[in-house]
Scaffold this active site. Structure first.
Site, PDB file in Angstrom:
ATOM      1  N   VAL A  82       0.816  -1.270   0.044  1.00 57.68           N
ATOM      2  CA  VAL A  82       0.131  -0.081  -0.057  1.00 57.68           C
ATOM      3  C   VAL A  82       0.901   1.128  -0.100  1.00 57.68           C
ATOM      4  CG1 VAL A  82      -1.672   1.318   1.293  1.00 57.68           C
ATOM      5  CG2 VAL A  82      -1.743  -1.252   1.221  1.00 57.68           C
ATOM      6  N   GLU A 169      11.176 -12.514  25.678  1.00 55.96           N
ATOM      7  CA  GLU A 169      11.155 -14.077  24.918  1.00 55.96           C
ATOM      8  C   GLU A 169      12.250 -14.047  23.996  1.00 55.96           C
ATOM      9  OE1 GLU A 169       6.458 -15.125  24.972  1.00 55.96           O
ATOM     10  OE2 GLU A 169       7.140 -13.863  23.432  1.00 55.96           O
TER      11      GLU A 169
END
Length: 396
Positions: A82, A169
């Site tokens: 886009v 993480e």
């Protein structure tokens, strides 16, 4: 509006995929033209990217072909980027061609938020896409290989900016992966440094303090050094400047300190905060009842008046309600208000370890790690059923 309304969904992330799949169920065949636009022909599982980034799992487990997730007789997929959104013209400009719309769903995903830290965009790596993950994984090995050639100890220092869920993480996986790489490259594991820098006064800001302490203890035992309450002042090509001017030389800096909305949405003329649109209770952009905003592009307030963090579970729930409300608009029915239902939160701490809060209950260790696997498998089942679970699921 023509006889057949045109619905354009920008982005095939958690929200975009769930919007497309739910529109398939909510609309009759040929009742609307639904087009899903995404720059890649795959959907990637953002909450799994930290593992292939560190090299502890395959990239293939983190992505799914879009054609396998949608009914292409009901949803037209366009692989494109886009370039601009023309709200007044109800038109989306792509890198090749354009699309007209009657209903528009903005789910383009976010971009790194550097908070104006000099050099961060230019010098740090980010965990934001399959391609960025490849770069991080390869860069880790490159630094170890180069150390064997030039002996520069800074190459063995890995700095992760941000101790939110992604940062925690990732350092956990990195701490699991580097000892294996040390054996491969004949490097002593004690020479490796993993440093997690966080400007907030705690790791995992907003998470339960008891579980934060547990998580940090686990990671410290794995060799992670925390610098909490210390901001990164500048990111250099060879490290970072933190706090009052302390330099940490490093072979790699990975920034996980925040995301903002997409610049294309800002340029479309919508009112934004850090690139996000403050959606109304029906997920619509203010002043544009035909434009819906979901996921990282959406700023949706909780009952206390603070924005919900842009997580996968809120994007999924927004996608389902967004589809329902577009179908309601087409059918002349009342839309549904969006209410977020928090199913719980899980943070992986590497092999066999995690922390979680589910239904107000605190869970840690091996049990939380299995819960993390269940959450991942549940998502695969939602978007692709048992075949996708068997193909992509991690059971052990």
């Amino acid at each position: 509006m023509g006889n057949i309304p045109k619905i354009v969904i920008l982005g095939a992330g958690y929200g975009g995929i769930l919007t497309a799949q739910n529109l398939q169920k909510a609309l009759r065949h040929k009742e609307a033209e639904v087009t899903l636009v995404n720059r890649h022909d795959y959907h990637y599982i953002t909450t799994h990217l930290h593992m292939p980034a560190a090299g502890t799992d395959s990239i293939e487990h983190a992505r799914v072909s879009i054609s396998g997730l949608i009914d292409e007789s009901r949803v037209d997929f366009v692989k494109s980027t886009v370039q601009a959104i023309k709200l007044d013209e109800k038109k989306v400009i792509l890198d090749q061609g354009s699309l007209d719309f009657d209903y528009l769903v903005l789910g383009l995903g976010g971009e790194p938020e550097t908070f104006g830290i000099p050099g961060m965009l230019e010098n740090a790596l980010t965990i934001r896409s399959i391609n960025s993950v490849r770069l991080i994984r390869d860069h880790i090995s490159y630094q170890l290989a180069m150390y064997k050639n030039d002996g520069n100890p800074a190459r063995l220092t890995f700095v992760v900016g941000g101790a939110g869920f992604t940062g925690i993480e990732f350092v956990a996986e990195l701490a699991d992966r580097l000892p294996m790489l040390c054996r491969e490259y004949d490097i002593h594991p004690q020479d490796i440094k993993i440093i997690n820098v966080e400007a907030a006064p705690t790791a995992l800001p907003g998470f339960d303090p008891e579980l934060v302490e547990y998580a940090m203890d686990v990671l410290k035992r794995k060799g992670v050094t925390f610098r909490i309450g210390v901001p990164i002042k500048e990111c250099l090509a060879d490290g970072v400047i933190i706090g009052e001017g302390e330099k940490i030389p490093a072979g790699m800096v990975v920034w996980t300190g925040g995301i903002r909305g997409n610049h294309v949405i800002e340029e479309a003329g919508l009112e934004v905060m850090r690139g996000r649109v403050k959606a109304d209770e029906y997920l619509r952009a203010p002043g544009h009842d035909h434009v819906y905003v979901i996921g990282d592009n959406s700023l949706f307030m909780n009952p206390e008046g603070r924005p919900y963090p842009p997580t996968a579970q809120i994007a999924m729930q927004q996608g389902a309600v967004c589809a329902r409300n577009i179908a309601a608009a087409i059918h002349g029915k009342e839309p549904q208000k969006f209410k977020f239902s928090n199913k719980g939160t899980v943070a992986s701490l590497g092999r066999g370890e995690a922390v979680a809060v589910v239904g107000g209950r605190k869970i840690k260790g091996w049990v939380a790690a299995q819960l993390k696997k269940i959450v991942d498998i549940r998502y695969l089942f939602i978007i692709g059923g048992i075949p996708l679970v068997l193909k992509k699921g991690r059971f052990f």
